[in-house]
Design an enzyme around this catalytic site. Structure first.
Site, PDB file in Angstrom:
ATOM      1  N   ASP A  29     -27.407  33.249 177.444  1.00 56.62           N
ATOM      2  CA  ASP A  29     -27.721  34.134 178.404  1.00 56.62           C
ATOM      3  C   ASP A  29     -29.371  33.783 178.952  1.00 56.62           C
ATOM      4  O   ASP A  29     -29.987  32.989 178.242  1.00 56.62           O
ATOM      5  CB  ASP A  29     -27.719  35.480 178.012  1.00 56.62           C
ATOM      6  CG  ASP A  29     -28.644  35.707 176.697  1.00 56.62           C
ATOM      7  OD1 ASP A  29     -28.779  34.777 175.823  1.00 56.62           O
ATOM      8  OD2 ASP A  29     -29.049  36.848 176.398  1.00 56.62           O
ATOM      9  N   GLU A  61     -28.879  37.176 173.460  1.00 57.72           N
ATOM     10  CA  GLU A  61     -30.040  36.786 172.748  1.00 57.72           C
ATOM     11  C   GLU A  61     -31.164  37.505 173.399  1.00 57.72           C
ATOM     12  O   GLU A  61     -32.163  37.894 172.819  1.00 57.72           O
ATOM     13  CB  GLU A  61     -30.416  35.364 172.295  1.00 57.72           C
ATOM     14  CG  GLU A  61     -31.308  35.161 171.565  1.00 57.72           C
ATOM     15  CD  GLU A  61     -32.789  35.148 172.116  1.00 57.72           C
ATOM     16  OE1 GLU A  61     -33.897  35.176 171.311  1.00 57.72           O
ATOM     17  OE2 GLU A  61     -32.884  35.003 173.453  1.00 57.72           O
TER      18      GLU A  61
END
Length: 447
Positions: free
Chosen positions: A86, A150
């Site tokens: 991400d 994350e």
């Protein structure tokens, strides 16, 4: 040790970085994000290398990839190599190129994730595929984890994997992930490679003040906004005492030696004397101090305010958010200080709380990482450092895995690596990807 990184691997590191950037995996928080297309891309590249990747989701679209590379020594502990898929949001209007273009121009790959951290994901993919082509195996099993979420709380990513599928990480004792082993230029001709051996803990806070609601024209000594503003000001103005973790101590000692500077008494019992000595050393280190200054203390930065709904109405409550970071060993001090700074009229609680981490700098794994960097840049200096923020290593530490930040990049002078993180015009040089791929190959086969 023979090198097995060929031209194909170097080309793949660049191409995979560009391809992954073009897959928009923006994480907006509050569960809003889709990593699955990137996860499928990674899984396909791993399967082409003869591996058996597993795709795992806690929620639709929030996809993680885990695969294991078998080592030659079945009795050896396993190594975890992790990176997230991400990225944080990016506004195209602010960028020189579209943030999800993955454009390669003038020897640079552009786009969101170029350093945080699709470049690292790409280099890992390139290395394991080069091994497959050459018939090379590492000494120990290597577990590869490409995670979701994350950039928020990790609840859909490493947190989910650790809680739900811990068996995938059986045997893992150490890990490497973001974000260390990049070139830091202090401006005096030296080149440093800081390898992360610690992280500050995350302490995102919600502050809530309550008071008596009323008309804005009336005197109100129990105004929630006033109470909150006073607490926020106290937090923002507070100077935290110096608290040195073993990693930061080691870094201060190495840098003082390199610069031929006197080392202050790092065990000074007087907090003011300790702070004065450390702050003086940091001042003498000049630009090199930027590697250490954020991690010699706890910190708490007010970041958000919310109160009221009309200018002539005093609200009964007001809230604020604070980004707190805690050095290893600094948790108790953080909580007692926040209790004092918020005072009796403002309550606080954790919005998100993660532990600080500490890894040994005298361990064999650190020596291997140092050797791999110096093999390809022998005139540089490798130093330990503590990350001011946090990574997925916090989650994996719950499985007893000791984490290091080691995703190598050799960067030219003037390239502000730290500014690339979550910044505008994020980019990574092609040469840096080539260097990192070679260093990763050497380190992973020796670890």
């Amino acid at each position: 040790m023979a090198e097995h990184i060929d031209a194909t691997a170097l080309d793949e590191a660049v191409r995979f970085t560009s391809d992954l950037i073009r897959i928009d995996t923006t994480n907006r928080g509050q569960g809003e994000g889709v990593e699955r297309p990137a996860a499928e891309y990674v899984a396909e590249r791993l399967a082409e290398a003869g591996l058996d990747p597993v795709l795992l989701e806690k929620a639709p679209g929030r996809t993680n990839v885990v695969a294991r590379v078998s080592g030659t020594d079945p009795g050896a502990d396993a190594l975890l190599v992790h990176g997230h898929l991400d990225v944080v949001p990016a506004d195209p209007a602010e960028w020189s190129v579209h943030p999800f273009s993955g454009e390669i121009a003038d020897g640079v790959v552009w786009g969101r994730g170029a350093v945080d951290m699709k470049d690292s994901d790409a280099m890992v993919l390139a290395v394991v595929r080069a091994w497959a082509r050459a018939g090379v195996r590492p000494r120990r099993d290597i577990v590869l984890a490409f995670t979701a979420d994350e950039e928020d709380t990790a609840q859909f990513g490493s947190g989910y994997l650790v809680a739900s599928r811990p068996e995938l990480f059986d045997g893992c004792t150490e890990a490497i992930g973001e974000s260390g082993a990049f070139t830091f230029h202090p401006g005096d001709g030296r080149r440093f490679y800081p390898v992360a051996a610690g992280e500050r803990g995350t302490a995102w806070l919600t502050l809530t003040a309550t008071g008596r609601a009323g008309h804005g024209s009336k005197i109100n000594r129990t105004n929630a906004v006033t109470r909150l503003a006073a607490a926020v000001n106290r937090i923002g103005e507070h100077t935290w005492p110096v608290r040195l973790s073993p990693t930061v101590r080691a870094a201060l000692t190495e840098l003082a030696t390199l610069y031929d500077l006197p080392l202050p008494d790092l065990d000074a019992p007087d907090p003011e004397a300790l702070a004065a000595g450390v702050d003086d050393l940091l001042a003498r280190l000049g630009p090199a101090a930027a590697l250490l200054a954020p991690t010699v203390r706890n910190s708490a930065n007010p970041t958000m305010l919310d109160a009221g709904y009309k200018v002539n109405v005093i609200p009964g409550s007001a809230t604020a958010h604070v980004d707190g970071r805690v050095v290893p060993g600094g948790d108790e001090e953080f909580t007692t200080t926040l209790d004092r700074l918020t005072g009796p009229d403002v309550a606080w609680d954790y919005l998100h709380h993660e532990i600080p981490l500490q890894a040994p700098v005298d361990a064999p794994v650190f020596a291997v990482m140092r050797e791999a960097l110096l093999h390809f840049d022998p005139d540089a200096h490798v130093i330990p450092y503590c990350m001011s923020g946090g990574t997925d290593a916090k989650q994996f530490s719950r499985l007893g895995v000791t984490g290091y930040g080691f995703m190598p990049l050799r960067l030219p002078e003037g390239f502000d690596y730290q500014a690339m993180f979550h910044g505008v015009d994020e980019r990574v040089p092609v040469d840096a990807l080539h260097f990192g791929t070679r260093v990763l190959d050497r380190a992973l086969r020796a670890l």
